[in-house]
Scaffold this motif. Structure first.
Motif, PDB file in Angstrom:
ATOM      1  N   MET A   1      -7.090  10.886 -45.772  1.00 43.70           N
ATOM      2  CA  MET A   1      -6.889  10.626 -47.196  1.00 43.70           C
ATOM      3  C   MET A   1      -7.967   9.667 -47.701  1.00 43.70           C
ATOM      4  O   MET A   1      -8.347   8.724 -47.016  1.00 43.70           O
ATOM      5  N   ARG A   2      -8.455   9.947 -48.903  1.00 42.03           N
ATOM      6  CA  ARG A   2      -9.435   9.064 -49.548  1.00 42.03           C
ATOM      7  C   ARG A   2      -8.783   8.433 -50.783  1.00 42.03           C
ATOM      8  O   ARG A   2      -8.276   9.139 -51.650  1.00 42.03           O
ATOM      9  N   TYR A   3      -8.809   7.123 -50.837  1.00 44.23           N
ATOM     10  CA  TYR A   3      -8.174   6.393 -51.929  1.00 44.23           C
ATOM     11  C   TYR A   3      -9.235   5.658 -52.748  1.00 44.23           C
ATOM     12  O   TYR A   3     -10.116   5.006 -52.191  1.00 44.23           O
ATOM     13  N   GLY A   4      -9.124   5.783 -54.054  1.00 45.13           N
ATOM     14  CA  GLY A   4      -9.984   5.020 -54.951  1.00 45.13           C
ATOM     15  C   GLY A   4      -9.222   3.799 -55.420  1.00 45.13           C
ATOM     16  O   GLY A   4      -8.151   3.931 -56.025  1.00 45.13           O
ATOM     17  N   TYR A   5      -9.744   2.615 -55.117  1.00 47.63           N
ATOM     18  CA  TYR A   5      -9.055   1.388 -55.512  1.00 47.63           C
ATOM     19  C   TYR A   5      -9.805   0.708 -56.651  1.00 47.63           C
ATOM     20  O   TYR A   5     -11.004   0.439 -56.560  1.00 47.63           O
ATOM     21  N   ILE A   6      -9.079   0.450 -57.729  1.00 44.84           N
ATOM     22  CA  ILE A   6      -9.652  -0.170 -58.928  1.00 44.84           C
ATOM     23  C   ILE A   6      -8.805  -1.376 -59.306  1.00 44.84           C
ATOM     24  O   ILE A   6      -7.576  -1.294 -59.377  1.00 44.84           O
ATOM     25  N   ARG A   7      -9.464  -2.503 -59.531  1.00 41.52           N
ATOM     26  CA  ARG A   7      -8.755  -3.696 -59.996  1.00 41.52           C
ATOM     27  C   ARG A   7      -9.526  -4.364 -61.127  1.00 41.52           C
ATOM     28  O   ARG A   7     -10.739  -4.555 -61.027  1.00 41.52           O
TER      29      ARG A   7
ATOM     30  N   ASP B   1      -8.026  11.542 -53.142  1.00 40.14           N
ATOM     31  CA  ASP B   1      -6.655  12.033 -52.964  1.00 40.14           C
ATOM     32  C   ASP B   1      -5.637  11.165 -53.699  1.00 40.14           C
ATOM     33  O   ASP B   1      -4.539  11.628 -54.008  1.00 40.14           O
ATOM     34  N   GLY B   2      -5.991   9.918 -53.936  1.00 42.21           N
ATOM     35  CA  GLY B   2      -5.057   9.031 -54.624  1.00 42.21           C
ATOM     36  C   GLY B   2      -5.753   7.856 -55.259  1.00 42.21           C
ATOM     37  O   GLY B   2      -6.676   7.281 -54.670  1.00 42.21           O
ATOM     38  N   TRP B   3      -5.343   7.528 -56.488  1.00 47.75           N
ATOM     39  CA  TRP B   3      -5.930   6.399 -57.207  1.00 47.75           C
ATOM     40  C   TRP B   3      -4.942   5.246 -57.223  1.00 47.75           C
ATOM     41  O   TRP B   3      -3.748   5.438 -57.442  1.00 47.75           O
ATOM     42  N   ILE B   4      -5.445   4.053 -56.989  1.00 49.59           N
ATOM     43  CA  ILE B   4      -4.643   2.838 -57.091  1.00 49.59           C
ATOM     44  C   ILE B   4      -5.328   1.944 -58.102  1.00 49.59           C
ATOM     45  O   ILE B   4      -6.427   1.441 -57.862  1.00 49.59           O
ATOM     46  N   GLU B   5      -4.695   1.756 -59.241  1.00 47.80           N
ATOM     47  CA  GLU B   5      -5.241   0.924 -60.304  1.00 47.80           C
ATOM     48  C   GLU B   5      -4.283  -0.215 -60.592  1.00 47.80           C
ATOM     49  O   GLU B   5      -3.064  -0.019 -60.618  1.00 47.80           O
ATOM     50  N   GLU B   6      -4.819  -1.397 -60.806  1.00 47.24           N
ATOM     51  CA  GLU B   6      -3.951  -2.519 -61.136  1.00 47.24           C
ATOM     52  C   GLU B   6      -4.699  -3.589 -61.924  1.00 47.24           C
ATOM     53  O   GLU B   6      -5.923  -3.706 -61.837  1.00 47.24           O
TER      54      GLU B   6
ATOM     55  N   ILE C   1      -9.818   6.433 -45.872  1.00 48.52           N
ATOM     56  CA  ILE C   1     -10.925   5.671 -46.439  1.00 48.52           C
ATOM     57  C   ILE C   1     -10.498   5.082 -47.780  1.00 48.52           C
ATOM     58  O   ILE C   1      -9.958   5.794 -48.635  1.00 48.52           O
ATOM     59  N   ILE C   2     -10.743   3.806 -47.949  1.00 48.84           N
ATOM     60  CA  ILE C   2     -10.537   3.145 -49.238  1.00 48.84           C
ATOM     61  C   ILE C   2     -11.912   2.925 -49.861  1.00 48.84           C
ATOM     62  O   ILE C   2     -12.790   2.312 -49.250  1.00 48.84           O
ATOM     63  N   ILE C   3     -12.095   3.439 -51.079  1.00 51.72           N
ATOM     64  CA  ILE C   3     -13.382   3.331 -51.756  1.00 51.72           C
ATOM     65  C   ILE C   3     -13.200   2.464 -53.004  1.00 51.72           C
ATOM     66  O   ILE C   3     -12.298   2.706 -53.822  1.00 51.72           O
ATOM     67  N   CYS C   4     -14.039   1.442 -53.152  1.00 54.64           N
ATOM     68  CA  CYS C   4     -13.993   0.611 -54.353  1.00 54.64           C
ATOM     69  C   CYS C   4     -15.414   0.303 -54.791  1.00 54.64           C
ATOM     70  O   CYS C   4     -16.374   0.511 -54.044  1.00 54.64           O
ATOM     71  N   SER C   5     -15.566  -0.166 -56.008  1.00 51.77           N
ATOM     72  CA  SER C   5     -16.907  -0.361 -56.549  1.00 51.77           C
ATOM     73  C   SER C   5     -17.655  -1.476 -55.827  1.00 51.77           C
ATOM     74  O   SER C   5     -18.849  -1.384 -55.597  1.00 51.77           O
TER      75      SER C   5
END
Length: 206
Positions: free
Chosen positions: A1-7, A34-39, A64-68
């Motif tokens: 799973m690939r997760y896009g993490y945005i804060r 596969d999944g976005w995590i925004e907070e 994999i967690i991908i963030c900017s």
């Protein structure tokens, strides 16, 4: 799973820039998220109390967690160390776009994780040592440690404490808690809580 993490730190900031960067990166790699995590949360807030903490509890081998950038995970170096160490222990990789980090199970990542862990351990030891030295100095100066004499305990500060003798006698006589509470001008629940907490009676009758 690939997760896009945005804060983002406040409601006034937008998540769109970070989402665009992550999407652009994934398109170049031929990936999909596969999944976005925004907070919206301060980077100084402990990650376990953010949505990131929930994500870290579910990631596993090959994720994999991908963030900017790495600072999106947290503003505190030791918090970031802890997060990265947690991910590596679970076999989850952390990739950042601006920083260019590819933290996974390769030897470079393991060396980095070791350095992070060693730095955190040294810092904990230094804090412990400084605390011990400060307490020893205060003791040498004759200052009292612990709760100051004369300061009320939680029990003594309770509004029913000064009525405890009456409460005990009334209970022994078989008076109802409702009648006792009425006499003391408090709620029945307040009275029951005080009895259960400080008088330790098992009777919770009417």
């Amino acid at each position: 799973m690939r997760y896009g993490y945005i804060r983002v730190s406040s409601d006034k900031q937008t998540v769109e820039n970070q989402r665009f960067e992550i999407n652009q990166f994934c398109q170049q790699e031929g990936w999909t998220i596969d999944g976005w995590i925004e907070e919206t949360a301060s980077g100084t807030r402990m990650y376990t109390k953010r949505r990131l903490g929930k994500l870290l509890r579910q990631v596993g081998e090959g994720d994999i967690i991908i963030c900017s950038e790495l600072s999106r995970l947290g503003r505190n170096l030791y918090m970031i160390m802890e997060i990265l160490s947690h991910c590596m222990n679970r076999g989850c990789k952390v990739w950042t776009i601006k920083d260019g980090y590819r933290l996974g199970d390769d030897i470079q990542s393991k060396v980095l994780a070791f350095a992070f862990g060693l730095s955190a351990e040294i810092e904990r030891n230094l804090i412990s040592q400084r605390t011990k030295e400060a307490l020893a100095r205060l003791k040498a100066e004759g200052k009292q440690l612990g709760r100051p004499k004369g300061k009320k305990t939680r029990r003594e500060a309770h509004l029913l404490y000064r009525h405890e003798t009456y409460i005990r006698h009334a209970l022994a006589k078989g008076q109802s808690k409702r009648a006792i509470a009425h006499r003391l001008h408090c709620s029945r629940n307040t009275l029951i809580h005080y009895i259960q907490t400080y008088i330790n009676t098992e009777d919770t009758g009417p």
